[in-house]
Design an enzyme around this catalytic site. Sequence first.
Site, PDB file in Angstrom:
ATOM      1  N   LYS A   1       0.818  -1.208   0.000  1.00 34.07           N
ATOM      2  CA  LYS A   1       0.000   0.000   0.000  1.00 34.07           C
ATOM      3  C   LYS A   1       0.859   1.268   0.000  1.00 34.07           C
ATOM      4  O   LYS A   1       2.065   1.222   0.278  1.00 34.07           O
ATOM      5  CB  LYS A   1      -0.926  -0.027   1.220  1.00 34.07           C
ATOM      6  CG  LYS A   1      -1.911  -1.195   1.238  1.00 34.07           C
ATOM      7  CD  LYS A   1      -2.852  -1.029   2.416  1.00 34.07           C
ATOM      8  CE  LYS A   1      -3.732  -2.246   2.594  1.00 34.07           C
ATOM      9  NZ  LYS A   1      -4.707  -2.044   3.674  1.00 34.07           N
TER      10      LYS A   1
ATOM     11  N   TYR B   1     -12.011  -2.977  -3.162  1.00 32.74           N
ATOM     12  CA  TYR B   1     -12.566  -2.943  -1.809  1.00 32.74           C
ATOM     13  C   TYR B   1     -14.099  -2.989  -1.784  1.00 32.74           C
ATOM     14  O   TYR B   1     -14.709  -2.624  -0.780  1.00 32.74           O
ATOM     15  CB  TYR B   1     -12.026  -1.722  -1.061  1.00 32.74           C
ATOM     16  CG  TYR B   1     -10.585  -1.909  -0.622  1.00 32.74           C
ATOM     17  CD1 TYR B   1     -10.251  -2.923   0.273  1.00 32.74           C
ATOM     18  CD2 TYR B   1      -9.564  -1.095  -1.109  1.00 32.74           C
ATOM     19  CE1 TYR B   1      -8.938  -3.119   0.676  1.00 32.74           C
ATOM     20  CE2 TYR B   1      -8.251  -1.277  -0.702  1.00 32.74           C
ATOM     21  CZ  TYR B   1      -7.938  -2.299   0.194  1.00 32.74           C
ATOM     22  OH  TYR B   1      -6.645  -2.492   0.604  1.00 32.74           O
TER      23      TYR B   1
ATOM     24  N   PHE C   1     -15.417   3.366   7.107  1.00 31.96           N
ATOM     25  CA  PHE C   1     -14.061   3.730   6.693  1.00 31.96           C
ATOM     26  C   PHE C   1     -13.854   3.659   5.176  1.00 31.96           C
ATOM     27  O   PHE C   1     -12.750   3.922   4.692  1.00 31.96           O
ATOM     28  CB  PHE C   1     -13.024   2.848   7.401  1.00 31.96           C
ATOM     29  CG  PHE C   1     -13.214   1.359   7.170  1.00 31.96           C
ATOM     30  CD1 PHE C   1     -12.697   0.743   6.043  1.00 31.96           C
ATOM     31  CD2 PHE C   1     -13.901   0.575   8.089  1.00 31.96           C
ATOM     32  CE1 PHE C   1     -12.855  -0.608   5.825  1.00 31.96           C
ATOM     33  CE2 PHE C   1     -14.069  -0.791   7.882  1.00 31.96           C
ATOM     34  CZ  PHE C   1     -13.541  -1.383   6.749  1.00 31.96           C
TER      35      PHE C   1
ATOM     36  N   ARG D   1      -1.203 -14.303   4.581  1.00 29.35           N
ATOM     37  CA  ARG D   1      -1.934 -13.598   5.651  1.00 29.35           C
ATOM     38  C   ARG D   1      -1.176 -13.694   6.977  1.00 29.35           C
ATOM     39  O   ARG D   1      -1.136 -12.737   7.744  1.00 29.35           O
ATOM     40  CB  ARG D   1      -3.347 -14.189   5.811  1.00 29.35           C
ATOM     41  CG  ARG D   1      -4.241 -13.975   4.593  1.00 29.35           C
ATOM     42  CD  ARG D   1      -4.878 -12.627   4.539  1.00 29.35           C
ATOM     43  NE  ARG D   1      -5.858 -12.418   5.573  1.00 29.35           N
ATOM     44  CZ  ARG D   1      -6.661 -11.365   5.638  1.00 29.35           C
ATOM     45  NH1 ARG D   1      -6.575 -10.421   4.700  1.00 29.35           N
ATOM     46  NH2 ARG D   1      -7.519 -11.221   6.610  1.00 29.35           N
TER      47      ARG D   1
ATOM     48  N   THR E   1      -4.967  -7.537  10.885  1.00 29.83           N
ATOM     49  CA  THR E   1      -5.324  -6.331  10.122  1.00 29.83           C
ATOM     50  C   THR E   1      -5.023  -5.076  10.927  1.00 29.83           C
ATOM     51  O   THR E   1      -4.462  -4.107  10.404  1.00 29.83           O
ATOM     52  CB  THR E   1      -6.837  -6.369   9.766  1.00 29.83           C
ATOM     53  OG1 THR E   1      -7.071  -7.533   8.975  1.00 29.83           O
ATOM     54  CG2 THR E   1      -7.252  -5.132   8.989  1.00 29.83           C
TER      55      THR E   1
ATOM     56  N   ARG F   1       3.259  -6.363   9.586  1.00 30.78           N
ATOM     57  CA  ARG F   1       2.529  -5.275  10.265  1.00 30.78           C
ATOM     58  C   ARG F   1       3.021  -5.104  11.700  1.00 30.78           C
ATOM     59  O   ARG F   1       3.152  -3.981  12.181  1.00 30.78           O
ATOM     60  CB  ARG F   1       1.027  -5.565  10.232  1.00 30.78           C
ATOM     61  CG  ARG F   1       0.420  -5.413   8.847  1.00 30.78           C
ATOM     62  CD  ARG F   1      -0.975  -5.992   8.810  1.00 30.78           C
ATOM     63  NE  ARG F   1      -1.637  -5.773   7.530  1.00 30.78           N
ATOM     64  CZ  ARG F   1      -2.688  -6.482   7.123  1.00 30.78           C
ATOM     65  NH1 ARG F   1      -3.187  -7.439   7.880  1.00 30.78           N
ATOM     66  NH2 ARG F   1      -3.244  -6.215   5.956  1.00 30.78           N
TER      67      ARG F   1
ATOM     68  N   ASN G   1      -1.912  -0.114   7.190  1.00 31.16           N
ATOM     69  CA  ASN G   1      -1.336  -1.374   7.653  1.00 31.16           C
ATOM     70  C   ASN G   1      -0.443  -2.022   6.599  1.00 31.16           C
ATOM     71  O   ASN G   1      -0.258  -3.231   6.584  1.00 31.16           O
ATOM     72  CB  ASN G   1      -2.442  -2.315   8.140  1.00 31.16           C
ATOM     73  CG  ASN G   1      -3.444  -2.630   7.047  1.00 31.16           C
ATOM     74  OD1 ASN G   1      -3.300  -2.164   5.917  1.00 31.16           O
ATOM     75  ND2 ASN G   1      -4.444  -3.436   7.358  1.00 31.16           N
TER      76      ASN G   1
ATOM     77  N   HIS H   1      -1.912  -5.408   1.678  1.00 31.29           N
ATOM     78  CA  HIS H   1      -3.169  -6.150   1.587  1.00 31.29           C
ATOM     79  C   HIS H   1      -2.871  -7.521   0.979  1.00 31.29           C
ATOM     80  O   HIS H   1      -2.066  -7.624   0.060  1.00 31.29           O
ATOM     81  CB  HIS H   1      -4.163  -5.406   0.674  1.00 31.29           C
ATOM     82  CG  HIS H   1      -5.345  -6.237   0.287  1.00 31.29           C
ATOM     83  ND1 HIS H   1      -6.459  -6.351   1.079  1.00 31.29           N
ATOM     84  CD2 HIS H   1      -5.564  -7.033  -0.795  1.00 31.29           C
ATOM     85  CE1 HIS H   1      -7.325  -7.166   0.496  1.00 31.29           C
ATOM     86  NE2 HIS H   1      -6.806  -7.592  -0.638  1.00 31.29           N
TER      87      HIS H   1
ATOM     88  N   GLU I   1      -9.830 -10.626  -6.914  1.00 34.96           N
ATOM     89  CA  GLU I   1      -8.898  -9.496  -6.851  1.00 34.96           C
ATOM     90  C   GLU I   1      -7.828  -9.587  -7.947  1.00 34.96           C
ATOM     91  O   GLU I   1      -7.471  -8.584  -8.551  1.00 34.96           O
ATOM     92  CB  GLU I   1      -8.278  -9.437  -5.453  1.00 34.96           C
ATOM     93  CG  GLU I   1      -9.321  -9.087  -4.383  1.00 34.96           C
ATOM     94  CD  GLU I   1      -8.856  -9.281  -2.944  1.00 34.96           C
ATOM     95  OE1 GLU I   1      -7.694  -9.695  -2.731  1.00 34.96           O
ATOM     96  OE2 GLU I   1      -9.657  -9.008  -2.025  1.00 34.96           O
TER      97      GLU I   1
HETATM   98  P1  CMP Z   1      -6.904  -4.746   4.005  1.00 35.35           P
HETATM   99  O1  CMP Z   1      -6.276  -6.054   4.331  1.00 35.35           O
HETATM  100  O2  CMP Z   1      -6.387  -4.007   2.828  1.00 35.35           O
HETATM  101  O3  CMP Z   1      -8.477  -4.959   3.820  1.00 35.35           O
HETATM  102  C1  CMP Z   1      -9.398  -3.929   4.041  1.00 35.35           C
HETATM  103  C2  CMP Z   1      -8.770  -2.714   4.639  1.00 35.35           C
HETATM  104  O4  CMP Z   1      -9.666  -1.798   5.246  1.00 35.35           O
HETATM  105  C3  CMP Z   1      -7.864  -3.142   5.775  1.00 35.35           C
HETATM  106  O5  CMP Z   1      -6.738  -3.793   5.284  1.00 35.35           O
HETATM  107  C4  CMP Z   1      -7.619  -1.840   6.483  1.00 35.35           C
HETATM  108  O6  CMP Z   1      -6.630  -1.073   5.829  1.00 35.35           O
HETATM  109  C5  CMP Z   1      -8.969  -1.144   6.290  1.00 35.35           C
HETATM  110  N1  CMP Z   1      -9.781  -1.244   7.502  1.00 35.35           N
HETATM  111  C6  CMP Z   1     -10.404  -2.323   7.989  1.00 35.35           C
HETATM  112  N2  CMP Z   1     -11.080  -2.021   9.107  1.00 35.35           N
HETATM  113  C7  CMP Z   1     -10.886  -0.701   9.323  1.00 35.35           C
HETATM  114  C8  CMP Z   1     -11.330   0.207  10.319  1.00 35.35           C
HETATM  115  N3  CMP Z   1     -12.138  -0.193  11.320  1.00 35.35           N
HETATM  116  N4  CMP Z   1     -10.928   1.485  10.225  1.00 35.35           N
HETATM  117  C9  CMP Z   1     -10.141   1.881   9.219  1.00 35.35           C
HETATM  118  N5  CMP Z   1      -9.683   1.056   8.236  1.00 35.35           N
HETATM  119  C10 CMP Z   1     -10.050  -0.216   8.294  1.00 35.35           C
END
Ligand code: CMP
Length: 149
Positions: free
Chosen positions: A10, A50, A58, A86, A92, A103, A113, A116, A127
């Site tokens: 990212k 997404y 969010f 993962r 996450t 992470r 984070n 992805h 995806e």
């Molecule tokens: P990712 O693995 O890219 O999948 C979805 C993304 O949404 C996740 O990582 C985070 O970057 C983001 N995300 C998920 N939950 C939240 C949250 N509660 N607040 C902000 N960002 C979030």
Amino acid sequence: MIERTFVMIKPDAVVRGLMGEIISRIEKKGLKIVAMKLHHLTEEEAKELYKPHEGKHFFNDLIEFVRSAPVVLMAVEGESAISVMRRLLGSTDAKEAAPGTIRGDFSCSKSMNLVHASDSPESASRELTIFFKEEDYLKYRRVDEDWVY
Ligand code: CMP
């Protein structure tokens, strides 16, 4: 089972100069990067990627964030690549991510984070097809010889 998964480094990781570190961890784990490109996501691509999070509080911030700088798009192959990838990432919410994970070692944020990775075979397939065509996936051996590393 050999699986193929989608991985995206990212904008936060790209801007912080962590591309090499992240790619290195994927390689050292024994996974193979079979397609890769540096790319600035369009709004349509970000929203498609997404889509499962559409409507969440969010979502708009997430779309803005993933379009704030270039990302690295990858197809990664290997034994149980989806779950292995993962686990390499950690939770996450990076605050909760274990030390030793990407992470856990480099972020304290849930939204920023760093990376992805697809969470299931269905997500991986969906995806990957947003960004790659079948001919983009390269093999790690000469086409005329069965070299196994
Ligand atoms: P990712 O693995 O890219 O999948 C979805 C993304 O949404 C996740 O990582 C985070 O970057 C983001 N995300 C998920 N939950 C939240 C949250 N509660 N607040 C902000 N960002 C979030």
